[in-house]
Design a protein around this motif. Sequence first.
Motif, short mmCIF file in Angstrom:
data_model
loop_
_atom_site.label_atom_id
_atom_site.label_comp_id
_atom_site.label_asym_id
_atom_site.label_seq_id
_atom_site.Cartn_x
_atom_site.Cartn_y
_atom_site.Cartn_z
N ARG A 93 13.13 26.84 18.14
CA ARG A 93 12.40 26.40 19.33
C ARG A 93 11.13 25.65 18.95
NH1 ARG A 93 11.76 31.67 22.84
NH2 ARG A 93 11.85 32.67 20.81
N LYS A 120 8.78 33.24 17.98
CA LYS A 120 9.66 32.16 17.53
C LYS A 120 9.76 32.10 16.01
CE LYS A 120 7.80 29.67 21.37
NZ LYS A 120 6.39 29.93 21.29
N THR A 180 11.62 29.53 11.37
CA THR A 180 11.55 29.69 12.82
C THR A 180 12.96 29.72 13.40
OG1 THR A 180 11.46 27.31 13.27
CG2 THR A 180 9.36 28.45 12.90
N ASP A 181 13.03 30.07 14.69
CA ASP A 181 14.32 30.15 15.36
C ASP A 181 14.80 28.80 15.90
OD1 ASP A 181 12.74 29.72 17.58
OD2 ASP A 181 13.13 31.67 18.50
N ASN A 236 15.29 25.09 9.70
CA ASN A 236 14.00 25.46 10.30
C ASN A 236 13.15 26.32 9.38
OD1 ASN A 236 14.67 24.18 12.82
ND2 ASN A 236 15.99 25.94 13.24
#
Length: 123
Positions: free
Chosen positions: A89, A64, A86-87, A38
């Motif tokens: 999501r 996020k 990003t995490d 990500n």
Amino acid sequence: FCCSYFKSKMNAPEKHEIFGLKEGEQRVDYDEDNKVQNAGTYVVRLEDHTLGNLVRMQLLRDEKVIFAGYRVPHPLENKIEVRIQTDGRITPHEAFSNALKALSVETDSLANQFEAKLAEKKR
């Protein structure tokens, strides 16, 4: 003679390089990170610290987004690199797009407020 000689020897980019893209060059490129999930880096040409810092700060407002940073790879290159993680999501692409949309709304609002205050002063 003196000044024109030194101007021709300066290390600065040509004016047409500052305001235009080279043949076949894109304004924005994305490079996905193969080692970190990500994550990826956007290369934005014809921009500098002004946009880089605005985008970075807007990205960091998003819960996020784990990491957002930018750099100017070289002072004579007119481009920035924006790194986003990003995490999971949302994708880095969605985070970048959301940040740009939010900045657009914010700058439009600022411009409208400025125009309103300017109109008040003219009355």
